[in-house]
Write a protein that holds these residues in place. Structure first.
Motif, PDB file in Angstrom:
ATOM      1  N   LEU A   1       0.816  -1.412   0.578  1.00 28.77           N
ATOM      2  CA  LEU A   1       0.110   0.496  -0.289  1.00 28.77           C
ATOM      3  C   LEU A   1       0.639   1.883   0.309  1.00 28.77           C
ATOM      4  N   HIS A   2       2.043   0.915   1.518  1.00 28.23           N
ATOM      5  CA  HIS A   2       2.817   1.715   0.882  1.00 28.23           C
ATOM      6  C   HIS A   2       3.240   2.243  -0.680  1.00 28.23           C
ATOM      7  N   LYS A   3       3.403   1.842  -1.420  1.00 29.51           N
ATOM      8  CA  LYS A   3       4.511   1.776  -2.318  1.00 29.51           C
ATOM      9  C   LYS A   3       3.030   2.375  -3.491  1.00 29.51           C
ATOM     10  N   LEU A   4       2.010   2.901  -3.717  1.00 28.95           N
ATOM     11  CA  LEU A   4       0.909   2.858  -4.312  1.00 28.95           C
ATOM     12  C   LEU A   4       1.006   4.409  -4.374  1.00 28.95           C
ATOM     13  N   ASN A   5       2.805   5.024  -4.111  1.00 27.40           N
ATOM     14  CA  ASN A   5       2.692   6.599  -4.614  1.00 27.40           C
ATOM     15  C   ASN A   5       3.643   6.814  -5.744  1.00 27.40           C
ATOM     16  N   HIS A   6       3.714   7.912  -6.397  1.00 23.75           N
ATOM     17  CA  HIS A   6       4.644   8.752  -7.193  1.00 23.75           C
ATOM     18  C   HIS A   6       6.007   8.278  -7.060  1.00 23.75           C
ATOM     19  N   ASN A   7       6.397   9.232  -5.973  1.00 28.77           N
ATOM     20  CA  ASN A   7       7.775   8.228  -5.112  1.00 28.77           C
ATOM     21  C   ASN A   7       8.636   7.135  -5.250  1.00 28.77           C
ATOM     22  N   PHE A   8       7.542   6.295  -4.995  1.00 29.69           N
ATOM     23  CA  PHE A   8       8.627   4.525  -5.042  1.00 29.69           C
ATOM     24  C   PHE A   8       8.685   4.514  -6.391  1.00 29.69           C
ATOM     25  N   ILE A   9       7.350   5.100  -7.225  1.00 27.81           N
ATOM     26  CA  ILE A   9       8.138   4.734  -9.546  1.00 27.81           C
ATOM     27  C   ILE A   9       8.786   5.598  -9.579  1.00 27.81           C
ATOM     28  N   GLU A  10       9.485   6.991  -9.559  1.00 29.76           N
ATOM     29  CA  GLU A  10      10.056   7.824  -9.748  1.00 29.76           C
ATOM     30  C   GLU A  10      11.731   7.377  -8.955  1.00 29.76           C
ATOM     31  N   LYS A  58       8.258   7.193   0.586  1.00 33.12           N
ATOM     32  CA  LYS A  58       7.761   7.995   1.424  1.00 33.12           C
ATOM     33  C   LYS A  58       8.459   8.647   2.557  1.00 33.12           C
ATOM     34  N   VAL A  59       9.712   8.187   2.961  1.00 30.87           N
ATOM     35  CA  VAL A  59       9.511   8.621   4.115  1.00 30.87           C
ATOM     36  C   VAL A  59      10.919   9.860   4.217  1.00 30.87           C
ATOM     37  N   PRO A  60      10.262  10.956   5.005  1.00 34.85           N
ATOM     38  CA  PRO A  60      10.926  12.291   4.823  1.00 34.85           C
ATOM     39  C   PRO A  60      13.055  11.491   4.996  1.00 34.85           C
ATOM     40  N   ARG A  61      13.767  12.872   4.663  1.00 34.03           N
ATOM     41  CA  ARG A  61      14.908  12.934   4.299  1.00 34.03           C
ATOM     42  C   ARG A  61      15.648  14.099   4.387  1.00 34.03           C
ATOM     43  N   ALA A  62      16.498  13.421   5.786  1.00 34.24           N
ATOM     44  CA  ALA A  62      17.283  14.608   5.555  1.00 34.24           C
ATOM     45  C   ALA A  62      18.313  15.468   5.056  1.00 34.24           C
ATOM     46  N   TYR A  63      19.028  16.031   4.622  1.00 30.96           N
ATOM     47  CA  TYR A  63      20.821  16.149   3.780  1.00 30.96           C
ATOM     48  C   TYR A  63      21.604  17.163   4.688  1.00 30.96           C
ATOM     49  N   LEU A  64      22.534  16.052   5.317  1.00 33.38           N
ATOM     50  CA  LEU A  64      23.620  17.095   5.837  1.00 33.38           C
ATOM     51  C   LEU A  64      24.978  17.942   5.075  1.00 33.38           C
TER      52      LEU A  64
END
Length: 292
Positions: free
Chosen positions: A136-145, A280-286
């Motif tokens: 279910l979580h993979k049904l999003n544009h971010n997973f595809i791209e 979908k997991v939020p990312r932080a870049y250091l």
């Protein structure tokens, strides 16, 4: 299909032996995560835990490794499982970085074998929940791209091929969700298990040594899941309604099936909701600048 001889051998192995083996590998592989002597800071959820001495983190890590080794030999010893679960709860309480998806899943499986009278039925539900929420979580544009198209090396594809690649990504997410549900029923369990086995094999090919060689910490977890799924190929025991009359079984349903649903409303952590490779997991870049 997998030869019956291999399936019969795998079915004799206690699931906790599989979990303990690959949990230990993951622990050693990610040893810096469990110690406080590292560049990336320890992030306790409460201020009063900020000054826990480094030796205590090391003690918990070594204690975990010893308990997992003992569990390999005595997987039915509930006292060992209890000590391990308590040790992991304390360790994860000291650092939020330690609540990795594989760590949480292993803890759920260990708790199941400690509390539930019919733990193999609860294990089925845990595995089913992992896959249907992951799908279910993979049904999003971010997973595809970000993930699926990268796995397929689709950067140089034509527009028409990319369209089919996008469709295949959504189809893969749906198949994972449906296969997760299929684990719960005897008639569909074998085909669902085999489908998910192929999925893990595909993931290992994509992120493993023959692919992008990334996220090495989940390699052992993928192998562990494949072995647990292979055991289900010979499991023809139905989950009866009376199983849920157990207080412990009903209690396990809360973190396994109910709380993950709250993540769709931003009310529960995504890592604790089986959001695996979903994008979908939020990312932080250091950015660290080196100044001479």
């Amino acid at each position: 299909m997998i030869p019956n001889r291999i399936i019969n051998v795998l079915s004799t192995i206690h699931p906790l032996c599989i979990v303990a083996c690959f949990w230990l590998i993951a622990k050693i592989w990610s040893y810096k995560l469990w110690l406080s002597w590292r560049l990336y800071p320890v992030l306790p959820p409460f201020d009063l835990l900020e000054h826990i001495p480094a030796w205590f983190h090391a003690f918990l890590f070594l204690n975990s490794c010893v308990l997992l080794l003992l569990l390999l030999v005595r997987p039915s010893d509930k006292r060992l499982v209890f000590l391990l679960v308590v040790n992991e709860l304390v360790s994860c309480t000291l650092d939020q970085n330690r609540w990795q998806p594989w760590q949480y899943m292993y803890m759920l499986i260990a708790t199941n074998f400690m509390l539930v009278k019919q733990p193999r039925h609860m294990l089925l539900i845990i595995l089913a929940s992992i896959y249907w929420y992951s799908g279910l979580h993979k049904l999003n544009h971010n997973f595809i791209e970000r993930i699926w198209m990268q796995w397929l090396h689709a950067d140089e594809w034509t527009a028409g091929l990319k369209q089919w690649g996008t469709i295949s990504g959504y189809l893969a997410a749906c198949i994972e969700f449906i296969a997760g549900l299929g684990l719960l029923f005897v008639r569909t369990r074998k085909i669902a298990s085999f489908t998910l086995l192929l999925m893990h094999l595909f993931i290992l090919l994509m992120i493993g040594p023959l692919g992008k060689h990334t996220n090495t910490i989940v390699w052992p977890w993928n192998v562990a899941m494949m072995l647990l799924l292979a055991q289900l190929l010979s499991d023809e025991s139905p989950i009866k309604a009376t199983f849920f009359q157990s207080v412990y079984a009903f209690a396990m349903i809360i973190p396994v099936c109910i709380l993950p649903a709250l993540s769709f409303f931003n009310a529960w952590d995504t890592y604790l909701s089986f959001s695996l490779y979903s994008g979908k997991v939020p990312r932080a870049y250091l950015c660290v600048a080196h100044i001479n």
